[in-house]
Design a protein around this motif. Sequence first.
Motif, PDB file in Angstrom:
ATOM      1  N   ASN A   4       0.821  -1.213   0.000  1.00 40.71           N
ATOM      2  CA  ASN A   4       0.000   0.000   0.000  1.00 40.71           C
ATOM      3  C   ASN A   4       0.846   1.251   0.000  1.00 40.71           C
ATOM      4  O   ASN A   4       0.510   2.233  -0.643  1.00 40.71           O
ATOM      5  CB  ASN A   4      -0.945   0.015   1.202  1.00 40.71           C
ATOM      6  N   ARG A   5       1.933   1.247   0.730  1.00 37.55           N
ATOM      7  CA  ARG A   5       2.839   2.420   0.750  1.00 37.55           C
ATOM      8  C   ARG A   5       3.438   2.651  -0.628  1.00 37.55           C
ATOM      9  O   ARG A   5       3.572   3.781  -1.076  1.00 37.55           O
ATOM     10  CB  ARG A   5       3.934   2.226   1.784  1.00 37.55           C
ATOM     11  N   LYS A   6       3.818   1.579  -1.311  1.00 37.89           N
ATOM     12  CA  LYS A   6       4.382   1.715  -2.652  1.00 37.89           C
ATOM     13  C   LYS A   6       3.352   2.308  -3.612  1.00 37.89           C
ATOM     14  O   LYS A   6       3.673   3.149  -4.439  1.00 37.89           O
ATOM     15  CB  LYS A   6       4.857   0.358  -3.169  1.00 37.89           C
ATOM     16  N   LEU A   7       2.107   1.881  -3.487  1.00 41.75           N
ATOM     17  CA  LEU A   7       1.053   2.411  -4.346  1.00 41.75           C
ATOM     18  C   LEU A   7       0.832   3.898  -4.100  1.00 41.75           C
ATOM     19  O   LEU A   7       0.652   4.674  -5.037  1.00 41.75           O
ATOM     20  CB  LEU A   7      -0.253   1.658  -4.113  1.00 41.75           C
ATOM     21  N   LEU A   8       0.848   4.324  -2.838  1.00 40.83           N
ATOM     22  CA  LEU A   8       0.629   5.729  -2.503  1.00 40.83           C
ATOM     23  C   LEU A   8       1.737   6.611  -3.065  1.00 40.83           C
ATOM     24  O   LEU A   8       1.479   7.707  -3.546  1.00 40.83           O
ATOM     25  CB  LEU A   8       0.532   5.908  -0.980  1.00 40.83           C
ATOM     26  N   THR A   9       2.982   6.153  -3.049  1.00 39.16           N
ATOM     27  CA  THR A   9       4.081   6.970  -3.569  1.00 39.16           C
ATOM     28  C   THR A   9       4.045   7.065  -5.079  1.00 39.16           C
ATOM     29  O   THR A   9       4.623   7.965  -5.659  1.00 39.16           O
ATOM     30  CB  THR A   9       5.452   6.419  -3.120  1.00 39.16           C
ATOM     31  N   ARG A  10       3.338   6.139  -5.755  1.00 41.36           N
ATOM     32  CA  ARG A  10       3.264   6.178  -7.208  1.00 41.36           C
ATOM     33  C   ARG A  10       2.056   6.950  -7.725  1.00 41.36           C
ATOM     34  O   ARG A  10       1.879   7.101  -8.913  1.00 41.36           O
ATOM     35  CB  ARG A  10       3.221   4.754  -7.759  1.00 41.36           C
ATOM     36  N   LEU A  11       1.218   7.453  -6.849  1.00 35.81           N
ATOM     37  CA  LEU A  11       0.041   8.203  -7.278  1.00 35.81           C
ATOM     38  C   LEU A  11       0.457   9.541  -7.880  1.00 35.81           C
ATOM     39  O   LEU A  11       1.402  10.173  -7.413  1.00 35.81           O
ATOM     40  CB  LEU A  11      -0.888   8.465  -6.095  1.00 35.81           C
ATOM     41  N   PRO A  12      -0.259   9.997  -8.899  1.00 40.56           N
ATOM     42  CA  PRO A  12       0.030  11.336  -9.443  1.00 40.56           C
ATOM     43  C   PRO A  12      -0.271  12.409  -8.400  1.00 40.56           C
ATOM     44  O   PRO A  12      -1.042  12.190  -7.467  1.00 40.56           O
ATOM     45  CB  PRO A  12      -0.917  11.461 -10.635  1.00 40.56           C
ATOM     46  N   ASP A  13       0.345  13.564  -8.558  1.00 39.68           N
ATOM     47  CA  ASP A  13       0.204  14.651  -7.578  1.00 39.68           C
ATOM     48  C   ASP A  13      -1.241  15.047  -7.343  1.00 39.68           C
ATOM     49  O   ASP A  13      -1.630  15.361  -6.229  1.00 39.68           O
ATOM     50  CB  ASP A  13       0.996  15.884  -8.030  1.00 39.68           C
ATOM     51  N   GLU A  14      -2.075  15.060  -8.409  1.00 36.41           N
ATOM     52  CA  GLU A  14      -3.452  15.508  -8.234  1.00 36.41           C
ATOM     53  C   GLU A  14      -4.293  14.519  -7.428  1.00 36.41           C
ATOM     54  O   GLU A  14      -5.365  14.844  -6.957  1.00 36.41           O
ATOM     55  CB  GLU A  14      -4.122  15.805  -9.574  1.00 36.41           C
ATOM     56  N   VAL A  15      -3.803  13.277  -7.223  1.00 34.08           N
ATOM     57  CA  VAL A  15      -4.540  12.279  -6.457  1.00 34.08           C
ATOM     58  C   VAL A  15      -4.026  12.193  -5.024  1.00 34.08           C
ATOM     59  O   VAL A  15      -4.727  11.768  -4.126  1.00 34.08           O
ATOM     60  CB  VAL A  15      -4.448  10.898  -7.148  1.00 34.08           C
ATOM     61  N   ARG A  16      -2.792  12.614  -4.802  1.00 37.19           N
ATOM     62  CA  ARG A  16      -2.215  12.548  -3.455  1.00 37.19           C
ATOM     63  C   ARG A  16      -2.963  13.484  -2.513  1.00 37.19           C
ATOM     64  O   ARG A  16      -3.438  14.540  -2.918  1.00 37.19           O
ATOM     65  CB  ARG A  16      -0.744  12.955  -3.487  1.00 37.19           C
ATOM     66  N   PRO A  17      -3.061  13.112  -1.248  1.00 30.05           N
ATOM     67  CA  PRO A  17      -3.758  13.980  -0.290  1.00 30.05           C
ATOM     68  C   PRO A  17      -3.025  15.307  -0.110  1.00 30.05           C
ATOM     69  O   PRO A  17      -1.797  15.366  -0.161  1.00 30.05           O
ATOM     70  CB  PRO A  17      -3.765  13.172   1.004  1.00 30.05           C
ATOM     71  N   GLN A  18      -3.797  16.374   0.054  1.00 36.21           N
ATOM     72  CA  GLN A  18      -3.235  17.702   0.284  1.00 36.21           C
ATOM     73  C   GLN A  18      -3.345  18.027   1.770  1.00 36.21           C
ATOM     74  O   GLN A  18      -4.331  17.702   2.402  1.00 36.21           O
ATOM     75  CB  GLN A  18      -4.008  18.748  -0.524  1.00 36.21           C
ATOM     76  N   TYR A  19      -2.346  18.698   2.288  1.00 34.46           N
ATOM     77  CA  TYR A  19      -2.330  19.048   3.701  1.00 34.46           C
ATOM     78  C   TYR A  19      -2.336  20.564   3.847  1.00 34.46           C
ATOM     79  O   TYR A  19      -1.819  21.287   3.003  1.00 34.46           O
ATOM     80  CB  TYR A  19      -1.104  18.453   4.385  1.00 34.46           C
ATOM     81  N   ARG A  20      -2.935  21.051   4.930  1.00 33.16           N
ATOM     82  CA  ARG A  20      -3.082  22.492   5.095  1.00 33.16           C
ATOM     83  C   ARG A  20      -1.763  23.220   5.295  1.00 33.16           C
ATOM     84  O   ARG A  20      -1.694  24.419   5.118  1.00 33.16           O
ATOM     85  CB  ARG A  20      -4.035  22.796   6.237  1.00 33.16           C
ATOM     86  N   ASP A  21      -0.697  22.514   5.645  1.00 34.64           N
ATOM     87  CA  ASP A  21       0.578  23.189   5.836  1.00 34.64           C
ATOM     88  C   ASP A  21       1.373  23.327   4.535  1.00 34.64           C
ATOM     89  O   ASP A  21       2.465  23.860   4.525  1.00 34.64           O
ATOM     90  CB  ASP A  21       1.416  22.484   6.908  1.00 34.64           C
ATOM     91  N   GLN A  22       0.806  22.853   3.425  1.00 36.71           N
ATOM     92  CA  GLN A  22       1.456  23.044   2.140  1.00 36.71           C
ATOM     93  C   GLN A  22       1.215  24.475   1.689  1.00 36.71           C
ATOM     94  O   GLN A  22       0.099  24.983   1.772  1.00 36.71           O
ATOM     95  CB  GLN A  22       0.910  22.053   1.119  1.00 36.71           C
ATOM     96  N   LEU A  23       2.234  25.124   1.199  1.00 35.94           N
ATOM     97  CA  LEU A  23       2.157  26.537   0.855  1.00 35.94           C
ATOM     98  C   LEU A  23       1.943  26.758  -0.634  1.00 35.94           C
ATOM     99  O   LEU A  23       2.388  25.973  -1.456  1.00 35.94           O
ATOM    100  CB  LEU A  23       3.447  27.240   1.271  1.00 35.94           C
ATOM    101  N   VAL A  24       1.270  27.839  -0.938  1.00 37.64           N
ATOM    102  CA  VAL A  24       1.133  28.298  -2.312  1.00 37.64           C
ATOM    103  C   VAL A  24       2.053  29.501  -2.444  1.00 37.64           C
ATOM    104  O   VAL A  24       1.929  30.474  -1.710  1.00 37.64           O
ATOM    105  CB  VAL A  24      -0.333  28.701  -2.625  1.00 37.64           C
ATOM    106  N   THR A  25       2.984  29.416  -3.376  1.00 32.00           N
ATOM    107  CA  THR A  25       3.952  30.503  -3.537  1.00 32.00           C
ATOM    108  C   THR A  25       3.411  31.585  -4.457  1.00 32.00           C
ATOM    109  O   THR A  25       2.420  31.379  -5.175  1.00 32.00           O
ATOM    110  CB  THR A  25       5.271  29.962  -4.118  1.00 32.00           C
ATOM    111  N   ILE A  26       4.078  32.723  -4.462  1.00 33.24           N
ATOM    112  CA  ILE A  26       3.704  33.813  -5.367  1.00 33.24           C
ATOM    113  C   ILE A  26       3.855  33.349  -6.816  1.00 33.24           C
ATOM    114  O   ILE A  26       3.045  33.680  -7.669  1.00 33.24           O
ATOM    115  CB  ILE A  26       4.548  35.066  -5.075  1.00 33.24           C
ATOM    116  N   GLY A  27       4.865  32.554  -7.072  1.00 32.54           N
ATOM    117  CA  GLY A  27       5.056  32.004  -8.412  1.00 32.54           C
ATOM    118  C   GLY A  27       3.906  31.107  -8.830  1.00 32.54           C
ATOM    119  O   GLY A  27       3.474  31.134  -9.980  1.00 32.54           O
ATOM    120  N   ASP A  28       3.401  30.305  -7.877  1.00 32.05           N
ATOM    121  CA  ASP A  28       2.239  29.467  -8.161  1.00 32.05           C
ATOM    122  C   ASP A  28       1.037  30.322  -8.534  1.00 32.05           C
ATOM    123  O   ASP A  28       0.291  30.006  -9.461  1.00 32.05           O
ATOM    124  CB  ASP A  28       1.876  28.599  -6.951  1.00 32.05           C
ATOM    125  N   LEU A  29       0.821  31.403  -7.783  1.00 32.43           N
ATOM    126  CA  LEU A  29      -0.307  32.292  -8.054  1.00 32.43           C
ATOM    127  C   LEU A  29      -0.151  32.990  -9.404  1.00 32.43           C
ATOM    128  O   LEU A  29      -1.119  33.142 -10.149  1.00 32.43           O
ATOM    129  CB  LEU A  29      -0.459  33.322  -6.939  1.00 32.43           C
TER     130      LEU A  29
END
Length: 111
Positions: A4-29
């Motif tokens: 299961n851990r191997k499967l989770l690491t192979r998921l595309p970014d849009e499927v991986r869980p997002q956490y509230r401590d992840q930042l959006v940079t000015i470049g992202d905006l």
Amino acid sequence: MNENRKLLTRLPDEVRPQYRDQLVTIGDLAAFRHDLLKELYQLLQSNRRPGEKEWLKSKEAAKLLGLSNNTLLNLRKKGILPFIRVGGQVFYNYLDIQNALNDLMSKTGKS
């Protein structure tokens, strides 16, 4: 379990869980703004058909751009989106909307 851990690491970014401590940079905006303007411009280009109305009411312009009436009002107040007022009704020229989007695209330095 290890599988299961191997499967989770192979998921595309849009499927991986997002956490509230992840930042959006000015470049992202900035990249998001550019992509949004580009999509709006393409939408306007693809939706324009011969015989379409030259002047749009506020509600029609907001719907075309996918914006709220308040956002449209803010663009008008800032002078980004030219308009005319006839009586109590506000109208936007379709070509002025396209030109405003072109100007915004050129200010981002990308196309």
